[in-house]
Design an enzyme around this catalytic site. Structure first.
Site, PDB file in Angstrom:
ATOM      1  N   GLY A  45     -44.688 -25.010  47.560  1.00 13.63           N
ATOM      2  CA  GLY A  45     -44.184 -25.994  46.610  1.00 13.63           C
ATOM      3  C   GLY A  45     -44.942 -25.787  45.306  1.00 13.63           C
ATOM      4  N   ALA A  46     -44.179 -25.712  44.197  1.00  7.86           N
ATOM      5  CA  ALA A  46     -44.781 -25.313  42.929  1.00  7.86           C
ATOM      6  C   ALA A  46     -45.997 -26.163  42.539  1.00  7.86           C
ATOM      7  CB  ALA A  46     -43.712 -25.329  41.836  1.00  7.86           C
ATOM      8  N   GLN A 194     -38.007 -25.322  55.428  1.00 14.25           N
ATOM      9  CA  GLN A 194     -38.803 -26.419  54.869  1.00 14.25           C
ATOM     10  C   GLN A 194     -38.019 -27.737  54.835  1.00 14.25           C
ATOM     11  OE1 GLN A 194     -38.383 -23.428  53.394  1.00 14.25           O
ATOM     12  NE2 GLN A 194     -40.244 -22.710  52.432  1.00 14.25           N
ATOM     13  N   ASP A 235     -39.507 -23.795  40.789  1.00 14.02           N
ATOM     14  CA  ASP A 235     -40.737 -22.999  40.792  1.00 14.02           C
ATOM     15  C   ASP A 235     -41.081 -22.486  39.411  1.00 14.02           C
ATOM     16  OD1 ASP A 235     -39.553 -22.839  43.647  1.00 14.02           O
ATOM     17  OD2 ASP A 235     -41.691 -22.406  43.839  1.00 14.02           O
ATOM     18  N   LYS A 248     -36.123 -22.179  45.232  1.00 17.07           N
ATOM     19  CA  LYS A 248     -35.885 -21.676  46.593  1.00 17.07           C
ATOM     20  C   LYS A 248     -34.490 -21.087  46.757  1.00 17.07           C
ATOM     21  CE  LYS A 248     -38.209 -21.714  49.270  1.00 17.07           C
ATOM     22  NZ  LYS A 248     -39.036 -20.499  49.259  1.00 17.07           N
TER      23      LYS A 248
END
Lengths: 344, 344
Positions: A45-46, A194, A235, A248
């Site tokens: 996760g960014a 996820q 991201d 993603k």
């Protein structure tokens, strides 16, 4: 809950690969450990990997055996290279490295004081991330109506950030806190699932109704009127090109389907995710291993020797984005003009 | 290779759930066994379950303890009900049941002769399926150019039929036999991963280069110019509405993405898949179990108690279909008019 912490001069993080079956914390005592944790997606996760990168660099500062300032800076630069090399698409790694290196170069005093200033800076970044995400939630909640079902991909919840709210899930959580009825349809998000593993886990803990679907079912759900809005994280967002969103794999597909069904498609991200420097042509799409697709729960699901193409991200063009939800507010088109407010 | 066979008055089929890791044949001695095999997707794919249904009814004829013709017919009707109740979206089950019951009602002679006539009829249907699919391949191969990369979803290869060619993969195999260079991008096709497991297995055996992708990567691949054409199979095509295609979940999404990127989208199916009777509103979309999505290789990937929505099929509207590839030829719009040639 916190995704990543600084404890006794070590970095402690949830091993997200083991969720939802096990909630296990792992302790990391070097920047190499932290880099491997990011590479293996123990943390992902960014925003989460951004603050983890900062803590990794704090660890490098703490562990440095340098006796002079220029050696200390060299150690930190080496550490930054290791950290930013792990996931090339994520801008937050570079963002974190830049902040920490700037701090290292500007802080006054002894080496010991510099060390402490860097650790403090990293911890501040963790704290700030939670506050920023809460603000994303407050702005984003205004877009959610009572009774809405929100589609989402991957996990952009607290597990994707330092903790508490998350990015894409933050508006949903704040709307839920405000008493609105909100349902979520979570794309499972192959290959690493996820959505199925993390988003479902988070939302169930928060008491928000969630249904998991396979990624291929999103079009069907949209065509049946089951999705009112779609919110995802990011991201890296390329500002120079007008707001192309690297996120993603599967996000682009979701944006095309949302467009087809006239469903508003929102991207929720802190300003640290916006890249003001790079051109779209410079965007690197990380390709990950064959086994990430081919092996599930320890067993191969593809024939021996089969080829796999496994891009971790895709790019959604700005014309498919209805608005960006940031800690500075909801940003609508024309993006090239409006995104400027994020550059302070 | 054959998917399903009649051996010593029993039905023998590959357990496709075990592929690609194990190639195991299972023997079924009652119509209930066959129905369970279809339900559990040991055998799957519209034409394959059609001929399996016919063999299952042959088994019911063989096992019937009836001493009078009307009891025999009753046994067969009961068996047909069991078989058609397994997968409500697949028209081929109903097609097979109708043919066998018509045979049972029309055949002359003793009960023993009727029994034999039904078994012979079912075996003919198996043989015919292979020939029909070869024809689909010949017509479809004309649409494939040297150097093309073809996208496909699920498995519509020989494993989805009685054997040899398949439907959607048949044009690819015939083009390959003709010496054209053809590459395939196979969507893995969650939840049951028929693309990753079966399509990759088949094409590798045939020496045709194939790359497996997660379903969410199709948009990315198309946007990068990696897909020249898309060919899928079908479980039921509603002719009255102009050709709506019920096929594996994810197909509709692929058709929307193909349309967005101006990639021709073809549906390859034998005429037995075309439903001339039902309206679109009568089409039942089978919903399957939560565990089919939530459990992979014996382990849960979703949190305990999480909700899942698991539609097995979706519906692609005819305006997104470039042409239907059938054993009678390639059928182009206007479909409402042109599809009539399939009704003999």
């Amino acid at each position: 809950m916190k995704t990543v912490m600084w404890e006794n001069n070590k970095v402690v993080m949830i091993d997200q690969n083991k969720l939802p079956n096990e909630l296990e914390y792992v302790t990391m005592s070097s920047v190499h450990d932290v880099a491997n944790g990011i590479k293996e997606m123990k943390v992902r996760g960014a925003p989460a990997i951004g603050v983890t990168a900062a803590l990794g660099l704090a660890l490098a500062a703490y562990n440095s055996k340098a006796t002079a300032r220029h050696e200390f800076i060299k150690d930190l630069e080496k550490a930054a290279e290791i950290i930013t090399g792990t996931r090339p698409t994520a801008v937050n790694l570079f963002w974190a490295a830049e902040i920490i290196l700037t701090e290292a170069n500007s802080v006054k005093g002894t080496l010991e004081e510099a060390r402490e200033a860097i650790i403090k800076k990293a911890l501040n970044m963790v704290e700030e991330d939670v506050q920023i995400n809460r603000k994303i939630g407050e702005f984003g909640a205004n877009l959610i109506e009572d009774g809405d079902t929100i589609g989402t991909v991957c996990n952009a919840g607290w597990l994707a950030t330092a903790g508490e709210y998350g990015t894409a899930l933050s508006p949903i959580k704040v709307a839920h806190e405000q008493g609105k009825k909100v349902n979520v349809i979570a794309m499972e998000t192959r290959p690493k699932l996820q959505g199925a593993r993390l988003t479902a886990f988070e939302l169930m803990n928060d008491g928000i109704p969630v249904k998991v679907i396979v990624d291929g079912a999103l079009g069907h759900c949209m065509s049946k009127g089951m999705v009112d809005k779609f919110i995802c994280g990011a991201d890296r967002i390329i500002v120079k090109s007008g707001g192309h969103v690297a996120n993603k794999i599967g996000t682009y597909m979701a944006s095309v389907l949302a467009d087809k069904h006239k469903i508003p498609f929102y991207v929720a991200a802190p300003s640290s995710t916006f890249d003001f420097d790079k051109d779209l042509s410079e965007l690197i799409i990380e390709e990950r291993s064959k086994s990430e697709v081919g092996v599930i729960n320890g067993k191969w699901i593809i024939p021996k020797g089969a080829n796999v193409f496994n891009p971790a991200f895709d790019v959604t063009p700005p014309n498919l984005v209805k608005a960006f939800i940031t800690e500075e507010g909801v940003i609508s088109p024309p993006f090239r003009e409006q995104l400027k407010i994020l550059r302070c």
